[in-house]
Design a protein around this motif. Structure first.
Motif, PDB file in Angstrom:
ATOM      1  N   MET A   1       0.849  -1.180   0.000  1.00 33.30           N
ATOM      2  CA  MET A   1       0.000   0.000   0.000  1.00 33.30           C
ATOM      3  C   MET A   1       0.889   1.236   0.000  1.00 33.30           C
ATOM      4  SD  MET A   1      -3.317   0.039  -0.006  1.00 33.30           S
ATOM      5  CE  MET A   1      -3.936   1.518  -0.686  1.00 33.30           C
ATOM      6  N   MET A   2       0.310   2.364  -0.267  1.00 34.41           N
ATOM      7  CA  MET A   2       1.100   3.575  -0.415  1.00 34.41           C
ATOM      8  C   MET A   2       1.540   4.174   0.918  1.00 34.41           C
ATOM      9  SD  MET A   2      -1.866   6.199  -1.609  1.00 34.41           S
ATOM     10  CE  MET A   2      -1.432   7.699  -0.790  1.00 34.41           C
ATOM     11  N   PHE A   3       2.774   4.598   0.985  1.00 37.74           N
ATOM     12  CA  PHE A   3       3.324   5.364   2.096  1.00 37.74           C
ATOM     13  C   PHE A   3       3.189   4.668   3.456  1.00 37.74           C
ATOM     14  CE2 PHE A   3       1.867   8.638  -1.003  1.00 37.74           C
ATOM     15  CZ  PHE A   3       3.126   8.972  -1.448  1.00 37.74           C
ATOM     16  N   GLY A   4       3.311   3.363   3.483  1.00 40.94           N
ATOM     17  CA  GLY A   4       3.332   2.659   4.752  1.00 40.94           C
ATOM     18  C   GLY A   4       1.984   2.496   5.426  1.00 40.94           C
ATOM     19  N   VAL A   5       0.899   2.618   4.692  1.00 38.63           N
ATOM     20  CA  VAL A   5      -0.424   2.447   5.290  1.00 38.63           C
ATOM     21  C   VAL A   5      -0.580   1.018   5.777  1.00 38.63           C
ATOM     22  CG1 VAL A   5      -2.907   2.465   4.835  1.00 38.63           C
ATOM     23  CG2 VAL A   5      -1.475   4.283   3.960  1.00 38.63           C
ATOM     24  N   ALA A   6      -0.052   0.064   5.025  1.00 36.69           N
ATOM     25  CA  ALA A   6      -0.147  -1.335   5.414  1.00 36.69           C
ATOM     26  C   ALA A   6       0.609  -1.594   6.713  1.00 36.69           C
ATOM     27  CB  ALA A   6       0.377  -2.228   4.306  1.00 36.69           C
ATOM     28  N   LYS A   7       1.731  -0.919   6.883  1.00 37.81           N
ATOM     29  CA  LYS A   7       2.524  -1.081   8.100  1.00 37.81           C
ATOM     30  C   LYS A   7       1.765  -0.542   9.314  1.00 37.81           C
ATOM     31  CE  LYS A   7       7.076  -0.561   7.807  1.00 37.81           C
ATOM     32  NZ  LYS A   7       8.418   0.055   7.791  1.00 37.81           N
ATOM     33  N   LEU A   8       1.040   0.528   9.119  1.00 33.23           N
ATOM     34  CA  LEU A   8       0.240   1.131  10.172  1.00 33.23           C
ATOM     35  C   LEU A   8      -1.038   0.336  10.418  1.00 33.23           C
ATOM     36  CD1 LEU A   8      -0.437   3.668  11.990  1.00 33.23           C
ATOM     37  CD2 LEU A   8      -1.618   4.539   9.978  1.00 33.23           C
ATOM     38  N   ALA A   9      -1.615  -0.211   9.358  1.00 29.73           N
ATOM     39  CA  ALA A   9      -2.917  -0.870   9.452  1.00 29.73           C
ATOM     40  C   ALA A   9      -2.872  -2.163  10.257  1.00 29.73           C
ATOM     41  CB  ALA A   9      -3.453  -1.157   8.060  1.00 29.73           C
ATOM     42  N   GLY A  10      -1.755  -2.858  10.246  1.00 30.62           N
ATOM     43  CA  GLY A  10      -1.664  -4.153  10.936  1.00 30.62           C
ATOM     44  C   GLY A  10      -1.987  -4.092  12.417  1.00 30.62           C
ATOM     45  N   PRO A  11      -1.216  -3.343  13.200  1.00 35.97           N
ATOM     46  CA  PRO A  11      -1.492  -3.274  14.640  1.00 35.97           C
ATOM     47  C   PRO A  11      -2.845  -2.654  14.969  1.00 35.97           C
ATOM     48  CG  PRO A  11       0.705  -2.428  14.162  1.00 35.97           C
ATOM     49  CD  PRO A  11       0.027  -2.668  12.853  1.00 35.97           C
ATOM     50  N   VAL A  12      -3.238  -1.660  14.202  1.00 33.58           N
ATOM     51  CA  VAL A  12      -4.534  -1.018  14.435  1.00 33.58           C
ATOM     52  C   VAL A  12      -5.656  -2.010  14.156  1.00 33.58           C
ATOM     53  CG1 VAL A  12      -6.069   0.822  13.672  1.00 33.58           C
ATOM     54  CG2 VAL A  12      -3.644   1.283  13.943  1.00 33.58           C
ATOM     55  N   ALA A  13      -5.532  -2.764  13.067  1.00 34.91           N
ATOM     56  CA  ALA A  13      -6.551  -3.752  12.709  1.00 34.91           C
ATOM     57  C   ALA A  13      -6.660  -4.840  13.773  1.00 34.91           C
ATOM     58  CB  ALA A  13      -6.224  -4.368  11.360  1.00 34.91           C
ATOM     59  N   LYS A  14      -5.536  -5.263  14.320  1.00 32.07           N
ATOM     60  CA  LYS A  14      -5.565  -6.283  15.371  1.00 32.07           C
ATOM     61  C   LYS A  14      -6.291  -5.767  16.608  1.00 32.07           C
ATOM     62  CE  LYS A  14      -1.427  -8.709  13.932  1.00 32.07           C
ATOM     63  NZ  LYS A  14      -0.011  -8.937  14.168  1.00 32.07           N
ATOM     64  N   ALA A  15      -6.033  -4.527  16.977  1.00 33.62           N
ATOM     65  CA  ALA A  15      -6.680  -3.946  18.159  1.00 33.62           C
ATOM     66  C   ALA A  15      -8.184  -3.794  17.937  1.00 33.62           C
ATOM     67  CB  ALA A  15      -6.052  -2.600  18.488  1.00 33.62           C
ATOM     68  N   ILE A  16      -8.565  -3.311  16.765  1.00 39.14           N
ATOM     69  CA  ILE A  16      -9.991  -3.139  16.469  1.00 39.14           C
ATOM     70  C   ILE A  16     -10.685  -4.494  16.407  1.00 39.14           C
ATOM     71  CG2 ILE A  16     -11.629  -2.403  14.689  1.00 39.14           C
ATOM     72  CD1 ILE A  16      -9.678  -0.108  14.063  1.00 39.14           C
ATOM     73  N   SER A  17     -10.013  -5.463  15.794  1.00 35.15           N
ATOM     74  CA  SER A  17     -10.575  -6.801  15.687  1.00 35.15           C
ATOM     75  C   SER A  17     -10.788  -7.432  17.056  1.00 35.15           C
ATOM     76  CB  SER A  17      -9.648  -7.683  14.848  1.00 35.15           C
ATOM     77  OG  SER A  17     -10.129  -8.997  14.810  1.00 35.15           O
ATOM     78  N   LYS A  18      -9.846  -7.217  17.934  1.00 28.56           N
ATOM     79  CA  LYS A  18      -9.954  -7.767  19.288  1.00 28.56           C
ATOM     80  C   LYS A  18     -11.132  -7.163  20.044  1.00 28.56           C
ATOM     81  CE  LYS A  18      -7.034  -8.648  23.309  1.00 28.56           C
ATOM     82  NZ  LYS A  18      -5.726  -8.417  23.912  1.00 28.56           N
ATOM     83  N   LYS A  19     -11.352  -5.861  19.865  1.00 25.26           N
ATOM     84  CA  LYS A  19     -12.459  -5.180  20.564  1.00 25.26           C
ATOM     85  C   LYS A  19     -13.824  -5.501  19.961  1.00 25.26           C
ATOM     86  CE  LYS A  19     -10.778  -1.193  22.938  1.00 25.26           C
ATOM     87  NZ  LYS A  19     -11.594  -0.694  23.993  1.00 25.26           N
ATOM     88  N   THR A  20     -13.881  -5.611  18.617  1.00 21.93           N
ATOM     89  CA  THR A  20     -15.178  -5.736  17.958  1.00 21.93           C
ATOM     90  C   THR A  20     -15.545  -7.153  17.540  1.00 21.93           C
ATOM     91  OG1 THR A  20     -14.236  -5.315  15.784  1.00 21.93           O
ATOM     92  CG2 THR A  20     -15.013  -3.403  17.037  1.00 21.93           C
TER      93      THR A  20
END
Length: 52
Positions: A1-20
């Motif tokens: 993905m552009m400009f490191g969005v994928a690098k940022l999305a991983g940990p954020v996605a895990k946290a959101i997934s855990k909560k929701t």
């Protein structure tokens, strides 16, 4: 993905997934698509000088 969005999305996605309970892959896809859209919208508004 552009400009490191994928690098940022991983940990954020895990946290959101855990909560929701939404699968990590779904959350990652939404972040990777949605974040650039939001950034483009905000930067477009900033260029217009629309700061309410």
């Amino acid at each position: 993905m552009m400009f490191g969005v994928a690098k940022l999305a991983g940990p954020v996605a895990k946290a959101i997934s855990k909560k929701t309970g939404i699968p990590v892959t779904t959350v990652t896809r939404v972040i990777e698509v949605g974040l650039p859209v939001v950034v483009a919208m905000v930067s477009k508004r900033a260029r217009r000088g629309n700061t309410k």
